[in-house]
Motif scaffolding. Structure first.
Motif, PDB file in Angstrom:
ATOM      1  N   ASN A 130     -33.095 -14.363  -0.489  1.00  0.00           N
ATOM      2  CA  ASN A 130     -33.107 -14.510  -2.118  1.00  0.00           C
ATOM      3  C   ASN A 130     -32.868 -13.277  -2.698  1.00  0.00           C
ATOM      4  O   ASN A 130     -32.699 -12.984  -3.979  1.00  0.00           O
ATOM      5  N   CYS A 131     -32.317 -12.225  -1.871  1.00  0.00           N
ATOM      6  CA  CYS A 131     -31.693 -10.890  -2.632  1.00  0.00           C
ATOM      7  C   CYS A 131     -30.330 -10.918  -2.162  1.00  0.00           C
ATOM      8  O   CYS A 131     -29.596 -11.516  -1.346  1.00  0.00           O
ATOM      9  N   GLY A 132     -29.555 -10.207  -3.306  1.00  0.00           N
ATOM     10  CA  GLY A 132     -28.254  -9.894  -3.180  1.00  0.00           C
ATOM     11  C   GLY A 132     -28.007  -8.625  -2.264  1.00  0.00           C
ATOM     12  O   GLY A 132     -28.698  -7.969  -2.037  1.00  0.00           O
ATOM     13  N   ASP A 133     -26.605  -8.457  -2.070  1.00  0.00           N
ATOM     14  CA  ASP A 133     -26.329  -7.329  -1.345  1.00  0.00           C
ATOM     15  C   ASP A 133     -26.638  -6.109  -2.164  1.00  0.00           C
ATOM     16  O   ASP A 133     -26.868  -4.914  -1.511  1.00  0.00           O
ATOM     17  N   ASN A 134     -26.685  -6.208  -3.500  1.00  0.00           N
ATOM     18  CA  ASN A 134     -27.490  -4.971  -4.112  1.00  0.00           C
ATOM     19  C   ASN A 134     -28.926  -4.493  -3.696  1.00  0.00           C
ATOM     20  O   ASN A 134     -29.305  -3.385  -4.163  1.00  0.00           O
ATOM     21  N   CYS A 135     -29.550  -5.262  -3.036  1.00  0.00           N
ATOM     22  CA  CYS A 135     -30.720  -5.033  -2.266  1.00  0.00           C
ATOM     23  C   CYS A 135     -30.923  -4.450  -1.099  1.00  0.00           C
ATOM     24  O   CYS A 135     -31.746  -4.045  -0.595  1.00  0.00           O
ATOM     25  N   SER A 136     -29.654  -4.343  -0.296  1.00  0.00           N
ATOM     26  CA  SER A 136     -29.762  -4.135   1.110  1.00  0.00           C
ATOM     27  C   SER A 136     -30.180  -2.603   1.308  1.00  0.00           C
ATOM     28  O   SER A 136     -30.759  -2.210   2.119  1.00  0.00           O
ATOM     29  N   HIS A 137     -29.622  -1.710   0.403  1.00  0.00           N
ATOM     30  CA  HIS A 137     -30.216  -0.286   0.198  1.00  0.00           C
ATOM     31  C   HIS A 137     -31.508  -0.330   0.472  1.00  0.00           C
ATOM     32  O   HIS A 137     -32.282   0.754   1.131  1.00  0.00           O
ATOM     33  N   TRP A 138     -32.402  -0.866  -0.380  1.00  0.00           N
ATOM     34  CA  TRP A 138     -33.870  -0.994  -0.631  1.00  0.00           C
ATOM     35  C   TRP A 138     -34.403  -1.435   0.706  1.00  0.00           C
ATOM     36  O   TRP A 138     -35.604  -0.802   0.915  1.00  0.00           O
ATOM     37  N   LEU A 139     -33.903  -2.498   1.398  1.00  0.00           N
ATOM     38  CA  LEU A 139     -34.200  -3.036   2.599  1.00  0.00           C
ATOM     39  C   LEU A 139     -34.578  -1.807   3.516  1.00  0.00           C
ATOM     40  O   LEU A 139     -35.332  -1.530   4.411  1.00  0.00           O
ATOM     41  N   LEU A 140     -33.293  -1.171   3.571  1.00  0.00           N
ATOM     42  CA  LEU A 140     -33.468   0.191   4.417  1.00  0.00           C
ATOM     43  C   LEU A 140     -34.385   1.062   4.025  1.00  0.00           C
ATOM     44  O   LEU A 140     -34.869   1.813   4.993  1.00  0.00           O
ATOM     45  N   GLU A 141     -34.426   1.202   2.910  1.00  0.00           N
ATOM     46  CA  GLU A 141     -35.419   2.285   2.512  1.00  0.00           C
ATOM     47  C   GLU A 141     -36.897   2.219   2.627  1.00  0.00           C
ATOM     48  O   GLU A 141     -37.612   3.054   3.169  1.00  0.00           O
ATOM     49  N   ILE A 142     -37.068   0.935   2.450  1.00  0.00           N
ATOM     50  CA  ILE A 142     -38.527   0.387   2.707  1.00  0.00           C
ATOM     51  C   ILE A 142     -38.788   0.549   4.347  1.00  0.00           C
ATOM     52  O   ILE A 142     -39.935   0.905   4.653  1.00  0.00           O
ATOM     53  N   ALA A 143     -37.731   0.256   4.927  1.00  0.00           N
ATOM     54  CA  ALA A 143     -37.893   0.463   6.586  1.00  0.00           C
ATOM     55  C   ALA A 143     -37.955   1.727   7.175  1.00  0.00           C
ATOM     56  O   ALA A 143     -38.475   2.081   8.336  1.00  0.00           O
ATOM     57  N   LYS A 144     -37.822   2.642   6.045  1.00  0.00           N
ATOM     58  CA  LYS A 144     -37.919   4.060   6.653  1.00  0.00           C
ATOM     59  C   LYS A 144     -39.499   4.436   6.879  1.00  0.00           C
ATOM     60  O   LYS A 144     -39.755   5.302   7.768  1.00  0.00           O
ATOM     61  N   ASP A 145     -40.326   3.710   6.224  1.00  0.00           N
ATOM     62  CA  ASP A 145     -41.776   4.076   6.015  1.00  0.00           C
ATOM     63  C   ASP A 145     -42.578   3.090   7.069  1.00  0.00           C
ATOM     64  O   ASP A 145     -43.779   3.444   7.522  1.00  0.00           O
ATOM     65  N   LYS A 146     -41.814   2.101   7.306  1.00  0.00           N
ATOM     66  CA  LYS A 146     -42.795   1.060   8.132  1.00  0.00           C
ATOM     67  C   LYS A 146     -41.589   0.087   8.990  1.00  0.00           C
ATOM     68  O   LYS A 146     -40.840  -0.065   8.401  1.00  0.00           O
ATOM     69  N   ASN A 147     -42.319  -0.512   9.935  1.00  0.00           N
ATOM     70  CA  ASN A 147     -41.500  -1.688  10.383  1.00  0.00           C
ATOM     71  C   ASN A 147     -41.672  -2.921   9.521  1.00  0.00           C
ATOM     72  O   ASN A 147     -42.779  -3.140   9.380  1.00  0.00           O
ATOM     73  N   VAL A 148     -40.468  -3.448   8.979  1.00  0.00           N
ATOM     74  CA  VAL A 148     -40.287  -4.680   8.446  1.00  0.00           C
ATOM     75  C   VAL A 148     -39.464  -5.634   8.972  1.00  0.00           C
ATOM     76  O   VAL A 148     -38.234  -5.369   9.673  1.00  0.00           O
ATOM     77  N   THR A 149     -39.954  -6.736   8.953  1.00  0.00           N
ATOM     78  CA  THR A 149     -39.325  -7.869   9.544  1.00  0.00           C
ATOM     79  C   THR A 149     -38.877  -9.080   8.428  1.00  0.00           C
ATOM     80  O   THR A 149     -39.658  -9.304   7.600  1.00  0.00           O
ATOM     81  N   VAL A 150     -37.316  -9.235   8.353  1.00  0.00           N
ATOM     82  CA  VAL A 150     -36.909 -10.070   7.219  1.00  0.00           C
ATOM     83  C   VAL A 150     -36.439 -11.175   7.994  1.00  0.00           C
ATOM     84  O   VAL A 150     -35.716 -11.052   8.861  1.00  0.00           O
TER      85      VAL A 150
END
Length: 145
Positions: free
Chosen positions: A87-107
């Motif tokens: 549901n996210c475009g490529d313009n969200c990819s940076h934010w996925l990596l940012e969020i994952a700096k603080d916690k383990n994230v599975t998408v």
């Protein structure tokens, strides 16, 4: 770390807009990272927990944000769930990596998203392998989408 499962994942929440509508908490909207994501992805300014100033739509409620921003907020605020990040475009990819700096994230992804920040660390759950560049990611992801 960002963990990605490519392809069909029955436990993933596919309809992130509906999940957001019925589960978001107003205080999420005024948190610093959320404000930055809304500004970056939707070019909109948070006025308060119930109002966002969009250059396209005027003043809107949080439920009227783009699907990408709503999905990012859910990924950040509900890390125990797996959301469909397609549901996210490529313009969200940076934010996925940012969020994952603080916690383990599975998408869950059902397409190959372009991650511009290289090197990065992404675990591809389908093969349980960590990739650090798009050159490594594409052939693996391509087998599943």
């Amino acid at each position: 770390m960002l963990n990605i499962f490519y392809g069909d994942m029955p436990e993933a929440i596919y309809n992130t807009a509906a999940y957001f509508k019925f589960n978001y908490e107003k205080d999420w909207i005024t948190e610093p990272r959320t404000i930055e994501m809304i500004k970056d992805v939707d070019s909109s300014i948070v006025l308060g927990n119930g109002a966002i100033d969009s250059p396209v739509l005027g003043v809107i409620a949080p439920v009227n944000l783009s699907g990408g921003v709503k999905t990012l907020i859910l990924i950040d605020k509900v890390p125990d769930k797996v959301f469909n990040a397609s549901n996210c475009g490529d313009n969200c990819s940076h934010w996925l990596l940012e969020i994952a700096k603080d916690k383990n994230v599975t998408v869950n992804l059902r397409h190959i998203m372009k991650f511009k920040d290289e090197p990065f660390e992404i675990r591809i759950l389908n093969d349980d392998v960590v990739v650090t560049t798009m050159k490594e990611l594409i052939p693996i992801a391509g087998r599943y989408v």
